[in-house]
Scaffold this motif. Structure first.
Motif, PDB file in Angstrom:
ATOM      1  N   SER A   1       0.835  -1.217   0.000  1.00  0.00           N
ATOM      2  CA  SER A   1       0.000   0.000   0.000  1.00  0.00           C
ATOM      3  C   SER A   1       0.867   1.264   0.000  1.00  0.00           C
ATOM      4  N   GLN A   2       1.830   1.303  -0.902  1.00  0.00           N
ATOM      5  CA  GLN A   2       2.750   2.454  -0.904  1.00  0.00           C
ATOM      6  C   GLN A   2       2.023   3.766  -1.198  1.00  0.00           C
ATOM      7  N   VAL A   3       0.954   3.709  -2.024  1.00  0.00           N
ATOM      8  CA  VAL A   3       0.195   4.933  -2.335  1.00  0.00           C
ATOM      9  C   VAL A   3      -0.364   5.518  -1.043  1.00  0.00           C
ATOM     10  N   GLU A   4      -1.043   4.680  -0.249  1.00  0.00           N
ATOM     11  CA  GLU A   4      -1.666   5.157   0.989  1.00  0.00           C
ATOM     12  C   GLU A   4      -0.615   5.565   2.019  1.00  0.00           C
TER      13      GLU A   4
ATOM     14  N   PRO B   1      20.187   4.964  -1.863  1.00  0.00           N
ATOM     15  CA  PRO B   1      18.776   4.582  -1.999  1.00  0.00           C
ATOM     16  C   PRO B   1      18.176   3.905  -0.772  1.00  0.00           C
ATOM     17  N   LEU B   2      16.833   4.006  -0.687  1.00  0.00           N
ATOM     18  CA  LEU B   2      16.063   3.440   0.435  1.00  0.00           C
ATOM     19  C   LEU B   2      15.740   1.977   0.192  1.00  0.00           C
ATOM     20  N   GLU B   3      15.296   1.283   1.260  1.00  0.00           N
ATOM     21  CA  GLU B   3      14.774  -0.079   1.158  1.00  0.00           C
ATOM     22  C   GLU B   3      13.438  -0.009   0.383  1.00  0.00           C
ATOM     23  N   PRO B   4      13.291  -0.801  -0.706  1.00  0.00           N
ATOM     24  CA  PRO B   4      12.084  -0.662  -1.532  1.00  0.00           C
ATOM     25  C   PRO B   4      10.772  -1.026  -0.820  1.00  0.00           C
ATOM     26  N   THR B   5      10.773  -1.978   0.137  1.00  0.00           N
ATOM     27  CA  THR B   5       9.496  -2.415   0.727  1.00  0.00           C
ATOM     28  C   THR B   5       8.791  -1.311   1.509  1.00  0.00           C
ATOM     29  N   ASN B   6       9.544  -0.300   1.972  1.00  0.00           N
ATOM     30  CA  ASN B   6       8.856   0.782   2.707  1.00  0.00           C
ATOM     31  C   ASN B   6       9.255   2.162   2.208  1.00  0.00           C
ATOM     32  N   GLU B   7       9.541   2.228   0.899  1.00  0.00           N
ATOM     33  CA  GLU B   7      10.023   3.494   0.349  1.00  0.00           C
ATOM     34  C   GLU B   7       8.977   4.614   0.473  1.00  0.00           C
ATOM     35  N   GLY B   8       7.709   4.298   0.202  1.00  0.00           N
ATOM     36  CA  GLY B   8       6.659   5.324   0.266  1.00  0.00           C
ATOM     37  C   GLY B   8       6.547   5.920   1.661  1.00  0.00           C
ATOM     38  N   TYR B   9       6.544   5.046   2.659  1.00  0.00           N
ATOM     39  CA  TYR B   9       6.460   5.492   4.061  1.00  0.00           C
ATOM     40  C   TYR B   9       7.702   6.309   4.431  1.00  0.00           C
TER      41      TYR B   9
END
Ligand code: GFB
Length: 310
Positions: free
Chosen positions: A75-78, A128-136
């Protein structure tokens, strides 16, 4: 001191409820809270009206959309949009309505995936960030930068703390959305009750994580509200970590489950390690006190009293 009003945003969550317990014991504070039903923090008009009417002098922003590795990744969008909206609304209103001090809560996932360990505050935005929680993580980086910009541009006393993985009472025990520690408590408990032969856990068990009891964290926040004034973020952690496999063995022992553990390597490990360097907050006189095993035991007691469905 008597006319200080602290608004604890997100007081029903893991961190917010611990902050409420912490400030309830401190003399001289009027505590202001709103449930989600009473105040939609994603709505800028509602947030401004609340600040205009209530005029808090202090704010701790513990309201956020949070979740474990699965919820974050799916749910990266949210996680990006909701957190940007909540923090933009609260931080801007705090500036416009004269809040004397604001503490923004970030996360250790703001640091790059492969930053040197332990993670120092100056590792921010170096790779770069960890992809699994990049949105957060991106939302949290915007929040901590916004606080720093308000401090530099307008002289606002806004600070940002980066907690490591938190646990304790009022955590989320939903297996799809929760973090690893509450998920494992629930999985081992339910397997014990149903006499299941094995429990399936996610990933390889090799990643390392640091776990801070949320009551220790609330005490750290109170220390920062009293003593920290800087545009530099500050880490809040224990200073030591364990592998997920070691955590699983510890929780299995505390719950008293005798069956096996199966590691489902089709599920992600996430970032390999995120141990925080805690020298900056140790210099302020705070350090974690609750040992991991004791903290897990009391959290299991809380789970049994509040959410267990045998
Ligand atoms: O706590 P957790 O969901 O999030 O997972 P992160 C930590 C580790 O535990 C991962 C493993 O390596 C998972 O694969 N794990 C094993 C499990 N079994 C389970 C299980 O049943 N449930 C869960 N949830 N994990 C989060 C970020 O990262 O940490 C957030 O997604 C935030 O952005 C938070 O920063 C503090 O530690 O990997």
């Amino acid at each position: 001191m008597a006319d200080q009003t602290i608004y604890i945003a997100g007081h029903r969550g893991l961190a917010g409820s611990a902050l409420l317990r912490c400030y309830a014991q401190r003399p001289g504070w009027r505590i202001l809270t709103r449930t989600h039903a009473e105040l939609e923090l994603r709505d800028p008009v509602a947030v401004r009206a609340f600040f205009q009417q209530e005029r808090p002098t202090h704010v701790i922003l513990a309201a956020a959309r949070v979740g474990g590795i699965k919820a974050n990744a799916s749910s990266q969008v949210e996680f990006l949009l909701d957190n940007l909206r909540i923090q933009n609304n609260v931080i801007e209103a705090a500036a416009d309505f004269g809040v004397a001090k604001l503490l923004f809560l970030g996360s250790s996932c703001v640091y790059p995936k492969h930053a040197p360990q332990p993670l120092r505050e100056d590792a921010l935005l170096t790779s770069p960030l960890e992809p699994t929680n990049e949105g957060y993580a991106l939302a949290k980086i915007c929040g901590l930068k916004l606080c720093a910009y308000y401090r530099r541009q307008q002289g606002r006393n806004f600070i940002s703390a980066m907690p490591t993985n938190l646990y304790g009472p009022h955590d989320n025990f939903d297996l799809e959305k929760s973090h690893v520690l509450p998920a494992l408590l629930r999985k081992f408990h339910e397997a014990k009750v149903s006499r299941a032969p094995a429990v399936k856990l996610w990933g390889t068990g090799n990643p390392r994580r640091e776990f801070l009891h949320v009551d220790d964290f609330a005490a750290a926040c109170a220390t920062l509200m009293e003593r920290y004034e800087s545009d530099q973020l500050i880490n809040v952690g224990v200073g030591e970590d364990v592998t997920i496999r070691e955590l699983a063995e510890l929780i299995r022992g505390i719950v008293g489950y005798a069956g096996d553990i199966i590691w489902d390597t089709a599920l992600p490990d996430g970032t390999p390690r995120k141990l925080l360097d805690v020298s900056r907050i140790h210099a302020l006189g705070w350090q974690a006190r609750i040992p991991l095993a004791a903290g897990i035991r009391s959290t299991y007691d809380w789970f049994l009293a509040h959410s267990a469905k045998p």
